[in-house]
Design an enzyme around this catalytic site. Structure first.
Site, PDB file in Angstrom:
ATOM      1  CB  SER A 121     -20.296 -28.550  11.178  1.00  0.00           C
ATOM      2  OG  SER A 121     -19.949 -27.522  12.078  1.00  0.00           O
ATOM      3  CE1 TYR A 145     -14.271 -24.423  13.253  1.00  0.00           C
ATOM      4  CE2 TYR A 145     -16.625 -24.709  13.625  1.00  0.00           C
ATOM      5  CZ  TYR A 145     -15.576 -24.259  12.844  1.00  0.00           C
ATOM      6  OH  TYR A 145     -15.838 -23.631  11.658  1.00  0.00           O
ATOM      7  CB  THR A 171     -11.690 -26.552  11.436  1.00  0.00           C
ATOM      8  OG1 THR A 171     -12.471 -27.479  10.678  1.00  0.00           O
ATOM      9  CG2 THR A 171     -11.634 -25.216  10.713  1.00  0.00           C
ATOM     10  CE  LYS A 254     -12.926 -27.210   6.060  1.00  0.00           C
ATOM     11  NZ  LYS A 254     -13.321 -25.906   6.621  1.00  0.00           N
ATOM     12  CG  HIS A 278     -13.265 -21.424   7.178  1.00  0.00           C
ATOM     13  ND1 HIS A 278     -12.949 -22.254   8.225  1.00  0.00           N
ATOM     14  CD2 HIS A 278     -14.599 -21.188   7.321  1.00  0.00           C
ATOM     15  CE1 HIS A 278     -14.024 -22.486   8.971  1.00  0.00           C
ATOM     16  NE2 HIS A 278     -15.050 -21.843   8.436  1.00  0.00           N
TER      17      HIS A 278
HETATM   18  C1  FNR Z   1     -18.342 -23.067   6.506  1.00  0.00           C
HETATM   19  N1  FNR Z   1     -17.144 -23.732   6.761  1.00  0.00           N
HETATM   20  C2  FNR Z   1     -16.988 -24.453   7.934  1.00  0.00           C
HETATM   21  N2  FNR Z   1     -15.845 -25.158   8.158  1.00  0.00           N
HETATM   22  C3  FNR Z   1     -15.684 -25.899   9.277  1.00  0.00           C
HETATM   23  O1  FNR Z   1     -14.643 -26.527   9.446  1.00  0.00           O
HETATM   24  N3  FNR Z   1     -16.713 -25.964  10.192  1.00  0.00           N
HETATM   25  C4  FNR Z   1     -17.881 -25.297  10.049  1.00  0.00           C
HETATM   26  O2  FNR Z   1     -18.779 -25.379  10.884  1.00  0.00           O
HETATM   27  C5  FNR Z   1     -18.024 -24.477   8.886  1.00  0.00           C
HETATM   28  N4  FNR Z   1     -19.163 -23.752   8.696  1.00  0.00           N
HETATM   29  C6  FNR Z   1     -19.354 -23.069   7.495  1.00  0.00           C
HETATM   30  C7  FNR Z   1     -20.552 -22.410   7.262  1.00  0.00           C
HETATM   31  C8  FNR Z   1     -20.781 -21.794   6.027  1.00  0.00           C
HETATM   32  C9  FNR Z   1     -22.090 -21.132   5.763  1.00  0.00           C
HETATM   33  C10 FNR Z   1     -19.787 -21.835   5.030  1.00  0.00           C
HETATM   34  C11 FNR Z   1     -20.020 -21.227   3.665  1.00  0.00           C
HETATM   35  C12 FNR Z   1     -18.582 -22.453   5.272  1.00  0.00           C
HETATM   36  C13 FNR Z   1     -16.089 -23.782   5.715  1.00  0.00           C
HETATM   37  C14 FNR Z   1     -16.332 -24.940   4.752  1.00  0.00           C
HETATM   38  O3  FNR Z   1     -16.090 -26.177   5.361  1.00  0.00           O
HETATM   39  C15 FNR Z   1     -15.412 -24.829   3.514  1.00  0.00           C
HETATM   40  O4  FNR Z   1     -14.081 -24.688   3.921  1.00  0.00           O
HETATM   41  C16 FNR Z   1     -15.812 -23.650   2.623  1.00  0.00           C
HETATM   42  O5  FNR Z   1     -17.211 -23.610   2.469  1.00  0.00           O
HETATM   43  C17 FNR Z   1     -15.143 -23.744   1.263  1.00  0.00           C
HETATM   44  O6  FNR Z   1     -15.434 -22.622   0.490  1.00  0.00           O
HETATM   45  P1  FNR Z   1     -16.542 -22.616  -0.684  1.00  0.00           P
HETATM   46  O7  FNR Z   1     -16.072 -23.581  -1.738  1.00  0.00           O
HETATM   47  O8  FNR Z   1     -17.824 -23.026  -0.074  1.00  0.00           O
HETATM   48  O9  FNR Z   1     -16.569 -21.205  -1.162  1.00  0.00           O
END
Ligand code: FNR
Length: 382
Positions: A121, A145, A171, A254, A278
């Site tokens: 990330s 980001y 993203t 994404k 997300h």
């Molecule tokens: C995320 N997600 C996320 N996505 C991204 O592009 N950059 C990021 O820094 C983060 N940070 C993040 C933190 C936490 C705690 C979570 C749970 C999620 C989204 C992640 O990449 C992904 O899209 C989701 O976690 C998918 O959903 P599920 O399957 O975890 O429910």
């Protein structure tokens, strides 16, 4: 993969880490700080989309086929010229130090042990270079980001390429963070910011935009500056050219949920998309990501790589997403809980269980390889 079973039978003891997602989440609820648990579990608004993501999998049922010699299974897939052991990657999850001191380094160790690619990330708690070092030669991607400050965005792309990342995931769904009620109620965001933005505070382009030599001297001003440049809500499709000019790596967008957006991604020279909402953290009431997958695959599946996340919990979820046309899936919350509960070992346990479950489910569905998992493997529930 059957080792997981064999170990259970021979040693006769329950595994140290929970096997089911429900137990994993329960254990995390018990063991993690309230803030850390809320950070992972929480979603936007009423969290209706978090729940809808999970329920969407029940809409698709696997139709197992018999007598098809599944004694040897090959779960391998190829993405952008790289061989992966299974169609599974680790989703980018920011600020992992909220869950464990070793944070992304622990995740990187477990991932590289199992050759599962990790997507680092932008808001990782260790710098992208430190994470890349830990990942070694295995496939690894960097999630961007897209900063409103173009110099910062360009600097991140250059650093990611120099650190050896193999692809960039941009993203799109988070130009600003969603309305996350648990976050607001617990008010831990300042803590999160202090912990999790080292990629920024060790970035020359970012430091240039601060007036102070020491970004920690005035944390409040620095945080404002970070929020200011973290995302850019004014971006449009034409801006993608900027990314293409700054990196030769494959670029994957994404957060795509509409087939027209998927088509636009291809028209603008992108290499793939991640169908994702997300994890229900951005738009409360958004379409479950799995619902969006078949239409996106129909639109661009022949022209670009289509990945999927939001709701992958076990092997049968991976099978269903792959059957609907995903080239691979991203695992999110399950490994975050694994990290919180058991650090590197916890992440390894979650991954080993998922891969073992996937291997069995693919075989028992009557498929000897991931290639054989297609729309004929599933049907829509009545
Ligand atoms: C995320 N997600 C996320 N996505 C991204 O592009 N950059 C990021 O820094 C983060 N940070 C993040 C933190 C936490 C705690 C979570 C749970 C999620 C989204 C992640 O990449 C992904 O899209 C989701 O976690 C998918 O959903 P599920 O399957 O975890 O429910």
């Amino acid at each position: 993969q059957e080792e997981v079973y064999r170990r259970g039978m021979l040693e006769g003891e329950p595994p140290e880490f929970p096997v089911s997602y429900e137990d994993l989440e329960e254990r995390a609820r018990e063991e993690l700080d309230e803030e850390a648990f809320a950070y992972v579990a929480g979603g936007a608004g009423s969290e209706s989309t978090v729940e809808a993501n999970d329920r969407a999998f029940d809409e698709w049922q696997i139709v197992p086929r018999m007598l098809r010699d599944v004694s040897e299974r090959d779960l391998g897939v190829e993405l952008f010229g790289q061989e992966l052991p299974a169609p599974v990657m680790l989703a980018p999850i920011g600020v992992q130090s909220i869950l464990h001191d070793d944070a992304e380094l622990a995740v990187a160790r477990a991932a590289s042990d199992l050759d599962v690619p990790m997507i680092c990330s932008s808001v990782s708690s260790y710098t992208m270079e430190e994470v890349a070092d830990e990942l070694g030669d295995g496939p690894d991607w960097f999630q961007l980001y897209w900063s409103a400050d173009r110099d910062v965005a360009a600097s991140f792309l250059e650093r990611a390429e120099a650190a050896g990342y193999d692809a960039i995931v941009v993203t799109l769904d988070t130009p600003k963070m969603g309305w996350r009620e648990r976050d607001v109620e617990l008010a831990y965001l300042p803590f999160l910011a202090g912990q999790g933005i080292r990629n920024y505070f060790e970035d020359e382009a970012f430091l240039d935009r601060l007036d102070t030599d020491n970004p920690w001297a005035d944390p409040e001003a620095s945080l404002e500056s970070f929020i200011d440049c973290f995302g850019d809500a004014s971006l449009t499709w034409d801006d993608l050219e900027f990314l293409r000019e700054h990196t030769d790596l494959p670029i994957v967008l994404k957060g795509v949920l509409h087939p027209d957006d998927a088509r636009k991604a291809v028209e603008h020279g992108m290499d793939g998309v991640v169908v994702s909402n997300h994890g229900g953290r951005q738009v409360d009431g958004a379409i479950p990501a799995l619902e969006a997958l078949p239409e996106v695959v129909d639109e661009i599946g022949d022209d670009a790589t289509v990945l999927f996340d939001s709701g992958i919990r076990r092997g049968s979820d991976v099978v269903r997403a792959v059957a609907l046309g995903a080239d691979a899936v991203l695992l999110g919350r399950p490994y975050a809980y694994g990290l919180g509960i058991g650090g590197e070992d916890g992440v390894r346990a979650v991954l080993e269980n998922l891969l073992a479950d996937l291997d069995l489910t693919v075989g028992l569905a009557g498929c000897a390889s991931v290639d054989e998992v297609d729309r004929s493997t599933i049907r829509r529930a009545d």
